[in-house]
Enzyme design. Structure first.
Site, PDB file in Angstrom:
ATOM      1  N   SER A 102       0.320   3.829   1.541  1.00 21.93           N
ATOM      2  CA  SER A 102       0.298   4.492   2.846  1.00 21.93           C
ATOM      3  C   SER A 102       1.006   3.677   3.932  1.00 21.93           C
ATOM      4  CB  SER A 102      -1.152   4.718   3.278  1.00 21.93           C
ATOM      5  OG  SER A 102      -1.843   3.493   3.375  1.00 21.93           O
ATOM      6  N   CYS A 103       1.789   2.687   3.532  1.00 23.14           N
ATOM      7  CA  CYS A 103       2.350   1.787   4.540  1.00 23.14           C
ATOM      8  C   CYS A 103       3.538   2.401   5.273  1.00 23.14           C
ATOM      9  CB  CYS A 103       2.775   0.469   3.905  1.00 23.14           C
ATOM     10  SG  CYS A 103       4.097   0.611   2.693  1.00 23.14           S
ATOM     11  N   GLY A 104       4.083   3.524   4.756  1.00 27.33           N
ATOM     12  CA  GLY A 104       5.130   4.222   5.486  1.00 27.33           C
ATOM     13  C   GLY A 104       6.537   3.771   5.157  1.00 27.33           C
ATOM     14  N   VAL A 105       6.691   2.785   4.257  1.00 32.87           N
ATOM     15  CA  VAL A 105       8.039   2.374   3.888  1.00 32.87           C
ATOM     16  C   VAL A 105       8.524   3.242   2.744  1.00 32.87           C
ATOM     17  CG1 VAL A 105       7.680   0.018   4.614  1.00 32.87           C
ATOM     18  CG2 VAL A 105       7.182   0.633   2.270  1.00 32.87           C
ATOM     19  N   THR A 149       0.817  -1.202   0.000  1.00 26.90           N
ATOM     20  CA  THR A 149       0.000   0.000   0.000  1.00 26.90           C
ATOM     21  C   THR A 149       0.848   1.248   0.000  1.00 26.90           C
ATOM     22  OG1 THR A 149      -0.136   0.034   2.422  1.00 26.90           O
ATOM     23  CG2 THR A 149      -1.828  -1.181   1.256  1.00 26.90           C
TER      24      THR A 149
END
Length: 276
Positions: free
Chosen positions: A114-117, A112
């Site tokens: 929006s997963c922040g990785v 995703t």
């Protein structure tokens, strides 16, 4: 079963004239996907083809790649006061080697936006988990065929005709013939429904096929194409920078702004023959 569309009364203003009528809306409801009884994720979707959606999501996450890796998919009773089924909770029972991936999947979804990785981590994850390389796929097709895909996809959007509120994704042959078309409020769900259909029908990997999507081409959609072994992704709008980077890295042909006779080919143009 849940309805694909919902009817609602509205007040309509047209050319300074007011009227009351009933409008048809695309339904949007949450779907909770569980693995072996444990909650995994919740997605907002248009009801319909839910088993394919769940299976396709697992294909996108690299958890399954063949029909035998899913033992069963079933609806669970919804949390309603009268005990009726909402058809908004699915439990997927995995089998074979897929079972070992459940714990790692529950810790993190790399797909995703929006997963922040970071972008590099996302690219590395797809490179590591993808089962079928697309860089050596021998797909060849004409730009003229590609130019027809938006209209062919639009012609197959039955619910859109009634609501005007759904995205679509279509899987096509190199000759432009539709293999599978799905609609949903989320274009990523529409793609997952196609991947789930392909998984459950024993069609993976989807070599020498074309994935056409409404809207833009995000990293997530490029990732889903790569994970299913699809060598060409086309979209009617713009791609994101990370989608182009993933396509270049994986050998995916990526086309954006596909409208009428115009298109931008961002990667692997060697699969296309010109002119129109």
């Amino acid at each position: 079963m849940s309805r694909v569309t919902v009817r609602r009364p509205i007040l309509r203003l047209r050319d300074e004239a007011l009227s009351r009528r009933v409008d048809v809306l695309a339904a949007e409801e949450p779907l909770e996907i569980r693995l072996d009884g444990r909650p995994l994720t919740v997605t907002m979707r248009t009801p319909g083809d839910d088993f394919d959606l769940a299976a396709g999501f697992l294909v996108s996450e690299g958890a399954v790649g063949s029909p035998g890796e899913i033992d069963s998919i079933r609806y669970c009773a919804g949390a309603t006061q009268d005990g009726s089924n909402t058809y908004n909770v699915l439990d997927v029972r995995l089998g074979g080697g897929a079972v070992a991936l459940v714990t790692s999947m529950e810790r993190n979804f790399y797909t995703t936006s929006s997963c922040g990785v970071c972008g590099k981590a996302s690219l590395d994850a797809v490179r590591t988990v993808a089962r079928w390389p697309v860089d050596d796929d021998q797909l060849r097709l004409t730009a003229a065929v590609v130019a027809t895909l938006p209209d062919r996809l639009r012609a197959a959007q039955r619910v859109f005709d009634r609501t005007g509120g759904l995205h679509a994704a279509g899987l096509f042959t190199a000759a432009g013939e539709p293999l599978c078309v799905r609609e949903d409020v989320g274009r990523h769900n529409a793609v997952d429904k196609i991947l789930g259909w392909a998984l459950r029908d024993g069609r993976l990997p989807l070599r020498s096929t074309v994935l056409m999507v409404s809207g833009r081409a995000s990293f997530e959609l490029a990732q889903k194409a790569v994970m299913a072994g699809i060598p060409l992704l086309a979209a009617v709008s713009a791609p994101s920078s990370l989608a182009v980077e993933l396509a270049a890295d994986a050998g995916l042909t990526l086309i954006g702004f596909l409208r009428g006779g115009s298109m931008n080919v961002y990667t692997r143009e060697d699969r296309l023959t010109f002119p129109l």
